[in-house]
Scaffold this motif. Structure first.
Motif, short mmCIF file in Angstrom:
data_model
loop_
_atom_site.label_atom_id
_atom_site.label_comp_id
_atom_site.label_asym_id
_atom_site.label_seq_id
_atom_site.Cartn_x
_atom_site.Cartn_y
_atom_site.Cartn_z
N LEU A 218 0.84 -1.21 0.00
CA LEU A 218 0.00 0.00 0.00
C LEU A 218 0.87 1.26 0.00
CD1 LEU A 218 -2.97 -0.69 2.46
CD2 LEU A 218 -3.07 -0.40 -0.03
N GLU A 219 1.91 1.24 0.80
CA GLU A 219 2.84 2.38 0.83
C GLU A 219 3.48 2.60 -0.53
OE1 GLU A 219 7.09 3.38 2.97
OE2 GLU A 219 5.66 2.13 4.06
N MET A 220 3.85 1.52 -1.18
CA MET A 220 4.45 1.61 -2.51
C MET A 220 3.45 2.16 -3.52
SD MET A 220 6.56 -1.97 -2.44
CE MET A 220 7.43 -1.79 -3.99
N ILE A 221 2.20 1.74 -3.42
CA ILE A 221 1.16 2.25 -4.32
C ILE A 221 1.00 3.75 -4.11
CG2 ILE A 221 -1.31 2.22 -4.85
CD1 ILE A 221 -1.23 -0.83 -4.14
N ARG A 222 0.92 4.18 -2.84
CA ARG A 222 0.83 5.62 -2.54
C ARG A 222 1.97 6.37 -3.19
NH1 ARG A 222 -0.17 3.99 2.91
NH2 ARG A 222 1.95 4.60 3.43
N ASP A 223 3.17 5.84 -3.04
CA ASP A 223 4.36 6.50 -3.58
C ASP A 223 4.35 6.53 -5.10
OD1 ASP A 223 7.08 7.63 -3.34
OD2 ASP A 223 7.68 5.70 -4.20
N ARG A 224 4.16 5.39 -5.72
CA ARG A 224 4.24 5.28 -7.19
C ARG A 224 3.13 6.06 -7.89
NH1 ARG A 224 7.45 2.02 -5.10
NH2 ARG A 224 9.07 0.92 -6.23
N LEU A 225 1.94 6.11 -7.28
CA LEU A 225 0.82 6.81 -7.91
C LEU A 225 0.67 8.25 -7.41
CD1 LEU A 225 -1.90 4.00 -8.04
CD2 LEU A 225 -0.18 4.64 -9.77
N HIS A 226 1.59 8.67 -6.55
CA HIS A 226 1.61 10.04 -6.03
C HIS A 226 0.29 10.41 -5.35
CE1 HIS A 226 5.42 10.57 -8.01
NE2 HIS A 226 4.88 10.18 -9.14
N ILE A 227 -0.14 9.54 -4.43
CA ILE A 227 -1.35 9.80 -3.65
C ILE A 227 -0.95 10.66 -2.45
CG2 ILE A 227 -3.26 8.77 -2.34
CD1 ILE A 227 -3.27 7.94 -5.29
N ARG B 48 -0.72 12.26 1.10
CA ARG B 48 -0.81 11.56 2.39
C ARG B 48 -2.15 11.79 3.09
NH1 ARG B 48 2.89 8.92 3.74
NH2 ARG B 48 4.56 8.90 5.16
N LEU B 49 -2.67 13.01 3.03
CA LEU B 49 -3.96 13.29 3.67
C LEU B 49 -5.09 12.58 2.93
CD1 LEU B 49 -3.63 17.05 4.64
CD2 LEU B 49 -3.54 15.04 6.14
N VAL B 50 -5.01 12.55 1.62
CA VAL B 50 -6.01 11.83 0.83
C VAL B 50 -5.94 10.34 1.15
CG1 VAL B 50 -6.67 11.17 -1.52
CG2 VAL B 50 -6.09 13.55 -1.01
N ALA B 51 -4.73 9.81 1.22
CA ALA B 51 -4.56 8.39 1.55
C ALA B 51 -5.12 8.08 2.93
CB ALA B 51 -3.08 8.01 1.49
N ALA B 52 -4.87 8.96 3.89
CA ALA B 52 -5.39 8.75 5.25
C ALA B 52 -6.92 8.75 5.25
CB ALA B 52 -4.86 9.81 6.20
N ALA B 53 -7.52 9.63 4.47
CA ALA B 53 -8.98 9.67 4.39
C ALA B 53 -9.53 8.40 3.75
CB ALA B 53 -9.42 10.90 3.59
N ILE B 54 -8.88 7.93 2.70
CA ILE B 54 -9.31 6.69 2.05
C ILE B 54 -9.18 5.52 3.02
CG2 ILE B 54 -8.68 5.02 0.25
CD1 ILE B 54 -7.91 7.49 -1.50
N GLU B 55 -8.06 5.47 3.73
CA GLU B 55 -7.84 4.39 4.71
C GLU B 55 -8.89 4.42 5.81
OE1 GLU B 55 -3.83 5.22 5.81
OE2 GLU B 55 -3.08 4.68 3.82
N ARG B 56 -9.23 5.61 6.28
CA ARG B 56 -10.24 5.73 7.35
C ARG B 56 -11.61 5.30 6.84
NH1 ARG B 56 -12.39 4.25 11.00
NH2 ARG B 56 -13.47 5.50 12.53
N GLY B 57 -11.93 5.66 5.61
CA GLY B 57 -13.19 5.24 5.01
C GLY B 57 -13.26 3.73 4.87
N THR B 58 -12.17 3.12 4.49
CA THR B 58 -12.11 1.67 4.37
C THR B 58 -12.31 1.03 5.73
OG1 THR B 58 -10.62 1.79 2.47
CG2 THR B 58 -10.67 -0.29 3.69
N ARG B 59 -11.61 1.55 6.73
CA ARG B 59 -11.75 1.02 8.10
C ARG B 59 -13.21 1.08 8.56
NH1 ARG B 59 -8.76 4.56 11.06
NH2 ARG B 59 -6.94 3.84 9.92
N ALA B 60 -13.88 2.20 8.29
CA ALA B 60 -15.27 2.35 8.70
C ALA B 60 -16.18 1.36 7.97
CB ALA B 60 -15.74 3.78 8.44
N ARG B 61 -15.95 1.14 6.68
CA ARG B 61 -16.80 0.22 5.92
C ARG B 61 -16.62 -1.23 6.32
NH1 ARG B 61 -14.78 3.05 1.99
NH2 ARG B 61 -13.67 1.32 1.03
N PHE B 62 -15.43 -1.59 6.77
CA PHE B 62 -15.14 -2.99 7.10
C PHE B 62 -15.20 -3.28 8.60
CE2 PHE B 62 -13.77 -2.79 2.79
CZ PHE B 62 -13.97 -4.07 2.30
N MET B 63 -15.60 -2.29 9.40
CA MET B 63 -15.69 -2.46 10.85
C MET B 63 -16.79 -3.45 11.21
SD MET B 63 -14.27 -1.39 13.67
CE MET B 63 -13.36 0.01 13.05
#
Length: 134
Positions: free
Chosen positions: A106-115, A117-132
């Motif tokens: 995931l870190e490599m994807i963020r880096d290679r696709l230039h995501i 960090r704040l956007v990535a954190a928001a996406i990760e939080r949304g994922t966590r909420a959906r899969f809780m």
């Protein structure tokens, strides 16, 4: 050259294969994403198995991971890069465990696709909420 839909699938496969254990839950999420998400509206679902196999073959080659990242980045238009990251997060969350290898990819994807960090954190939080679970 692959199309943007194959690039999205390749991204999901990268994180699923990261720990050398593509679980049924991860494969189910990949299938669900391909079936349900607008990015795949025009995708011929009969090609999914072939696309998965092509990605696996690429990853099996020497420097396959780096080649996969180059292929994905070249095929993904900028607006779909965050979508690719969100789909990758879904796959990581699918089986309820995030291995160190999956987190590294995931870190490599963020880096290679230039995501961002704040956007990535928001996406990760949304994922966590959906899969809780309760």
């Amino acid at each position: 050259m692959i199309d943007h839909q194959a690039a999205l699938i390749y991204t999901m496969v990268l994180v699923s294969a990261a720990d050398n254990n593509m679980t049924d839950a991860e494969m189910r999420i990949i299938g669900d994403n391909v079936r349900d998400l607008p990015a795949f509206a025009s995708y011929d679902r009969d090609k999914l198995t072939r696309t998965l196999g092509e990605c696996a073959a690429l990853l099996g080659k020497e420097n396959g991971l780096e080649e996969a990242f180059k292929t994905i980045k070249a095929a993904l238009p900028a607006p779909l890069r965050e979508t690719a990251y969100a789909m990758a997060c879904d796959v990581v969350a699918a089986d309820g465990e995030a291995s160190q290898e999956e987190l590294r990819v995931l870190e490599m994807i963020r880096d290679r696709l230039h995501i961002d960090r704040l956007v990535a954190a928001a996406i990760e939080r949304g994922t966590r909420a959906r899969f809780m679970t309760a």
